[in-house]
Write an enzyme that holds these catalytic residues in place. Structure first.
Site, mmCIF file in Angstrom:
data_model
loop_
_atom_site.group_PDB
_atom_site.id
_atom_site.type_symbol
_atom_site.label_atom_id
_atom_site.label_comp_id
_atom_site.label_asym_id
_atom_site.label_seq_id
_atom_site.Cartn_x
_atom_site.Cartn_y
_atom_site.Cartn_z
ATOM 1 N N GLU A 15 -1.522 -4.135 9.913
ATOM 2 C CA GLU A 15 -2.968 -3.278 11.013
ATOM 3 C C GLU A 15 -2.764 -3.800 12.353
ATOM 4 O O GLU A 15 -3.031 -4.914 13.094
ATOM 5 C CB GLU A 15 -4.142 -4.342 10.479
ATOM 6 C CG GLU A 15 -5.009 -3.792 9.004
ATOM 7 C CD GLU A 15 -5.305 -1.863 9.133
ATOM 8 O OE1 GLU A 15 -6.453 -2.474 10.489
ATOM 9 O OE2 GLU A 15 -4.739 -0.806 8.852
ATOM 10 N N VAL A 18 1.194 1.701 7.754
ATOM 11 C CA VAL A 18 2.182 0.040 8.161
ATOM 12 C C VAL A 18 0.363 -1.048 8.386
ATOM 13 O O VAL A 18 -0.424 -0.679 8.618
ATOM 14 C CB VAL A 18 2.914 0.529 9.685
ATOM 15 C CG1 VAL A 18 3.877 1.802 9.923
ATOM 16 C CG2 VAL A 18 1.536 1.096 10.594
ATOM 17 N N MET A 69 0.252 -1.035 0.346
ATOM 18 C CA MET A 69 -0.141 0.260 0.089
ATOM 19 C C MET A 69 0.664 1.027 -0.221
ATOM 20 O O MET A 69 0.796 2.295 -0.744
ATOM 21 C CB MET A 69 -1.167 0.146 1.499
ATOM 22 C CG MET A 69 -2.179 -1.097 1.402
ATOM 23 S SD MET A 69 -3.211 -1.182 0.003
ATOM 24 C CE MET A 69 -3.796 -0.054 -0.033
ATOM 25 N N ASP A 81 10.732 3.343 6.302
ATOM 26 C CA ASP A 81 10.531 1.868 6.714
ATOM 27 C C ASP A 81 11.172 1.666 8.480
ATOM 28 O O ASP A 81 12.992 1.474 8.044
ATOM 29 C CB ASP A 81 9.871 1.430 5.905
ATOM 30 C CG ASP A 81 9.534 -0.157 5.806
ATOM 31 O OD1 ASP A 81 9.028 -0.658 5.333
ATOM 32 O OD2 ASP A 81 10.163 -1.038 6.499
ATOM 33 N N HIS A 127 -8.207 5.718 3.511
ATOM 34 C CA HIS A 127 -8.279 4.574 3.257
ATOM 35 C C HIS A 127 -8.694 4.625 1.673
ATOM 36 O O HIS A 127 -8.943 4.552 1.013
ATOM 37 C CB HIS A 127 -9.630 3.788 4.125
ATOM 38 C CG HIS A 127 -9.714 2.048 3.579
ATOM 39 N ND1 HIS A 127 -10.333 1.633 2.983
ATOM 40 C CD2 HIS A 127 -8.046 1.177 3.369
ATOM 41 C CE1 HIS A 127 -10.892 0.641 2.818
ATOM 42 N NE2 HIS A 127 -9.299 0.445 3.323
ATOM 43 N N SER A 172 -7.823 0.824 7.951
ATOM 44 C CA SER A 172 -8.601 -0.028 7.047
ATOM 45 C C SER A 172 -9.640 -0.656 7.888
ATOM 46 O O SER A 172 -10.655 -1.310 7.755
ATOM 47 C CB SER A 172 -8.596 -1.536 6.206
ATOM 48 O OG SER A 172 -6.968 -2.698 6.751
ATOM 49 N N LYS A 197 0.586 1.526 15.088
ATOM 50 C CA LYS A 197 -0.015 2.680 14.463
ATOM 51 C C LYS A 197 0.140 3.565 15.475
ATOM 52 O O LYS A 197 0.888 4.511 15.490
ATOM 53 C CB LYS A 197 -1.540 2.395 13.936
ATOM 54 C CG LYS A 197 -1.646 1.534 13.049
ATOM 55 C CD LYS A 197 -2.499 1.268 12.232
ATOM 56 C CE LYS A 197 -2.591 0.869 11.085
ATOM 57 N NZ LYS A 197 -2.156 0.934 9.730
ATOM 58 N N ASN A 251 -15.023 -1.425 4.378
ATOM 59 C CA ASN A 251 -14.645 -2.510 5.224
ATOM 60 C C ASN A 251 -16.073 -2.922 5.837
ATOM 61 O O ASN A 251 -16.596 -4.447 6.009
ATOM 62 C CB ASN A 251 -14.186 -2.915 6.048
ATOM 63 C CG ASN A 251 -12.831 -3.158 4.992
ATOM 64 O OD1 ASN A 251 -13.230 -3.894 3.645
ATOM 65 N ND2 ASN A 251 -11.117 -1.863 4.872
#
Length: 407
Positions: A94, A92, A19, A38, A142, A121, A99, A192
């Site tokens: 889920e 990053v 993503m 990262d 998102h 998400s 987060k 979702n």
């Protein structure tokens, strides 16, 4: 009146996964300065190199020309380097603790102009914003997978998100050629929240003996580009479990935790990104040939061996999604039923057979749908009729009509 300072011209991406890579690619091709960070420095460098010098046939966005070596994209090595941006997007995995730790860690470095977004998400934006001292500058952005192909971007405001933050985030998504929608904060947001009941029911049907080919056939007749099991593989079993968990915490009476998905995760079958999930290859998904290990896991957990007609499968798959859509309208999650139909199209890549979730429902009629629900209510509250549906049946009007509100 918008000023030059409102425009997003510099973007920092935290996370060089699929993503993050895709959003970075879109941003640099839109002429923005991009920094990628990262925890794995080599992954960030590799993402920069892949965007600058894509190999022939592997362009994420093939309709554009190659990005030259002069493109302003680079890997960042510290928080101070990514902080100097108009927009920071966290992409990053889920994991709530991860987060929130990242968001709170970078905040001290941020200039006043910087807004911050999460590509989460599943986690509510207000929950993530609790880690920030200035939550007004924070929102959800998102993007849908694959980033290069799906127009939908859900722009989500939490309880403290400022109007300016939402406007700037919306304009940013539009500048990338996307079709953003504004969604009120909720676990799973809109897309979702609708998909989980649909995918959840596919798991239940599978363990009750439903034929994989029938699941695929029914999904594709509705306009889905692929069957529900292939959709799991595309999103990732780990992501599906995370989103499902967030919705279960909020709506425990409507979400059925899937023992099959949990078993697959524990077996290392996590979807296409891990080398295999329900199917070992995309070609296997086209033929409906499940991976041998998945067949073993299903056999060990199968509760029944019922014979389902296509009509029965259609009702089981689509009615929970429709009911959740009516709840989203009742809660003013989005402005109208049209927004929901468009979000499903743009977020999933629906085929020409798709006429909208509410288009499908209105072709049947609210009264008939309520009749369909009665024998299914024994399966749980996920099949319980809603106030909006009952109102449509009483007044003989379109199902989504009462849920529409002013934009």
């Amino acid at each position: 009146m918008k000023t030059k300072e409102d425009r997003i011209q510099t973007v920092s991406i935290i996370g060089a996964g699929v993503m993050g890579h895709g959003i970075a690619e879109l941003s640099v091709r839109a002429g923005m300065r991009v920094r990628i960070c990262d925890s794995n420095a080599a992954a960030a460098e590799a993402a920069v190199e892949a965007i600058k010098n894509p190999r022939r046939g592997e362009l994420l966005i093939p309709q554009f020309l190659d990005v030259s070596d002069a493109a302003d994209i680079s890997a960042a090595t510290c928080d101070a380097e990514i902080a100097d941006a108009d927009l920071i997007i966290e992409t990053v995995s889920e994991n709530l603790a991860l987060k929130t730790a990242i968001l709170s860690r970078i905040e001290p470095f941020l200039p006043s102009r910087t807004i911050v977004a999460s590509n989460s998400s599943s986690f509510p934006i207000s929950q993530l914003a609790s880690s920030l001292k200035n939550p007004a500058r924070f929102c959800g952005l998102h993007f849908c997978h694959p980033v290069s192909e799906r127009p939908l971007v859900e722009v989500v405001g939490g309880k403290s998100t400022s109007r300016q933050t939402l406007e700037r985030a919306f304009a940013f998504a539009t500048s990338l050629g996307k079709a953003p929608i504004v969604v009120q904060d909720s676990p799973g947001f809109l897309l979702n929240r609708l998909l989980v009941p649909y995918l959840n029911e596919a798991m239940e049907l599978l363990l009750e003996g439903a034929d994989v080919a029938a699941l695929d056939r029914t999904a594709k007749m509705f306009g889905m580009p692929q069957g529900p099991l292939a959709l799991f593989d595309e999103f990732g079993i780990d992501v599906a479990l995370s989103v499902g968990r967030s919705l279960f915490w909020t709506f425990p009476d409507r979400i059925v935790p899937s023992e099959l998905l949990i078993a697959m995760y524990k077996s290392g079958l996590r979807g296409r990104k891990s080398g295999g999930g329900f199917y070992l290859t995309p070609e296997a998904a086209d033929t409906g040939q499940l991976a041998p290990r998945v067949m073993e896991l299903i056999a060990a957990r199968q509760r029944a061996n019922y014979s389902f007609s296509d009509e029965q499968i259609q009702r089981r798959l689509l009615l929970p999604m429709l009911l959740e859509a009516t709840r989203a309208l009742q809660e003013s999650l989005v402005v109208s039923s049209t927004t929901i139909d468009t979000a499903l199209r743009d977020g999933l890549g629906m085929t020409s057979l798709y006429r909208g979730l509410f288009g499908w429902a209105d072709s049947i009629g609210a009264a008939t749908i309520i009749d369909w629900l009665r024998p299914l209510e024994a399966l749980g509250k996920r099949f319980e009729s809603t106030e909006l549906l009952q109102d449509a049946a009483r007044n003989n009007h379109h199902i989504g009509e009462q849920g529409t509100r002013a934009a």
